[in-house]
Write a protein that holds these residues in place. Sequence first.
Motif, PDB file in Angstrom:
ATOM      1  N   THR A  71     -43.009  11.440 116.256  1.00 39.38           N
ATOM      2  CA  THR A  71     -43.935  10.754 115.367  1.00 39.38           C
ATOM      3  C   THR A  71     -43.136   9.864 114.439  1.00 39.38           C
ATOM      4  O   THR A  71     -42.097  10.277 113.917  1.00 39.38           O
ATOM      5  N   TRP A  73     -43.533   7.110 111.081  1.00 39.56           N
ATOM      6  CA  TRP A  73     -44.337   6.534 110.013  1.00 39.56           C
ATOM      7  C   TRP A  73     -43.601   5.315 109.471  1.00 39.56           C
ATOM      8  O   TRP A  73     -42.410   5.396 109.169  1.00 39.56           O
ATOM      9  N   GLN A  75     -43.097   2.889 106.345  1.00 44.34           N
ATOM     10  CA  GLN A  75     -43.330   2.925 104.908  1.00 44.34           C
ATOM     11  C   GLN A  75     -42.800   1.648 104.276  1.00 44.34           C
ATOM     12  O   GLN A  75     -41.774   1.106 104.704  1.00 44.34           O
ATOM     13  N   THR A  86     -47.087   4.763 103.048  1.00 44.79           N
ATOM     14  CA  THR A  86     -47.165   4.812 104.500  1.00 44.79           C
ATOM     15  C   THR A  86     -48.291   3.883 104.941  1.00 44.79           C
ATOM     16  O   THR A  86     -49.419   4.013 104.483  1.00 44.79           O
ATOM     17  N   LYS A  89     -48.676   4.665 111.524  1.00 41.98           N
ATOM     18  CA  LYS A  89     -48.166   5.886 112.157  1.00 41.98           C
ATOM     19  C   LYS A  89     -48.346   5.753 113.656  1.00 41.98           C
ATOM     20  O   LYS A  89     -49.342   5.203 114.129  1.00 41.98           O
ATOM     21  N   SER A  91     -47.248   8.027 117.523  1.00 38.64           N
ATOM     22  CA  SER A  91     -46.580   9.178 118.135  1.00 38.64           C
ATOM     23  C   SER A  91     -46.708   9.087 119.650  1.00 38.64           C
ATOM     24  O   SER A  91     -47.616   8.433 120.179  1.00 38.64           O
ATOM     25  N   ALA A 111     -44.631   2.424 116.001  1.00 38.68           N
ATOM     26  CA  ALA A 111     -45.663   2.215 114.979  1.00 38.68           C
ATOM     27  C   ALA A 111     -45.624   0.746 114.597  1.00 38.68           C
ATOM     28  O   ALA A 111     -44.550   0.143 114.525  1.00 38.68           O
ATOM     29  N   SER A 125     -38.527   3.646 108.055  1.00 31.38           N
ATOM     30  CA  SER A 125     -39.359   4.496 108.897  1.00 31.38           C
ATOM     31  C   SER A 125     -38.892   5.941 108.758  1.00 31.38           C
ATOM     32  O   SER A 125     -37.725   6.208 108.455  1.00 31.38           O
ATOM     33  N   LYS A 140     -36.731  15.516 108.835  1.00 32.04           N
ATOM     34  CA  LYS A 140     -37.138  14.241 109.413  1.00 32.04           C
ATOM     35  C   LYS A 140     -36.015  13.231 109.195  1.00 32.04           C
ATOM     36  O   LYS A 140     -35.343  13.266 108.173  1.00 32.04           O
TER      37      LYS A 140
END
Length: 152
Positions: A71, A73, A75, A86, A89, A91, A111, A125, A140
């Motif tokens: 996944t 995201w 930002q 964010t 997103k 995945s 994304a 990210s 993460k």
Amino acid sequence: MKKIATATLCAALLMGAAAPASAGEQAPRPGPGVYASNGDHVHVSSTKPATASGHGWWFKVKGPGSKAKVTIWLQTRKKGAKKWHTVAKGSKIVKPSKKLNKAPSTWRANARKKCANRQVREWRSVIDTDIIGVADSPEKAVTKVRPVKCGV
């Protein structure tokens, strides 16, 4: 493009397998072995319309699991601001990359966020890898902050 790797790989090397279950408890899933999440810098896609884009993947050093849900995201924030927002997103379930610093397009999550204008904003990210059927840690990977001509 410079990739995140060293800190993520070092963190991955420090992860241990899940602890054995006590009497009466369910046995835990197998531990993750050693793996690292990685991604490229957020950039403006080469296709129109102008879109901020980022990719995430994983690299297995050793251990169980042949696929993972990756996944990512995207930002962004105004230059000098403290709070990240964010804005996108994505995945995908993918195989591990054979190289830490890059992955084929079919082996990575993506994304995207359409640019409202071409003002410079800071982007990064955040990438999470969840190996299918295997316990893993909550860490993460976060890519280096980069100014991109893509306002939202």
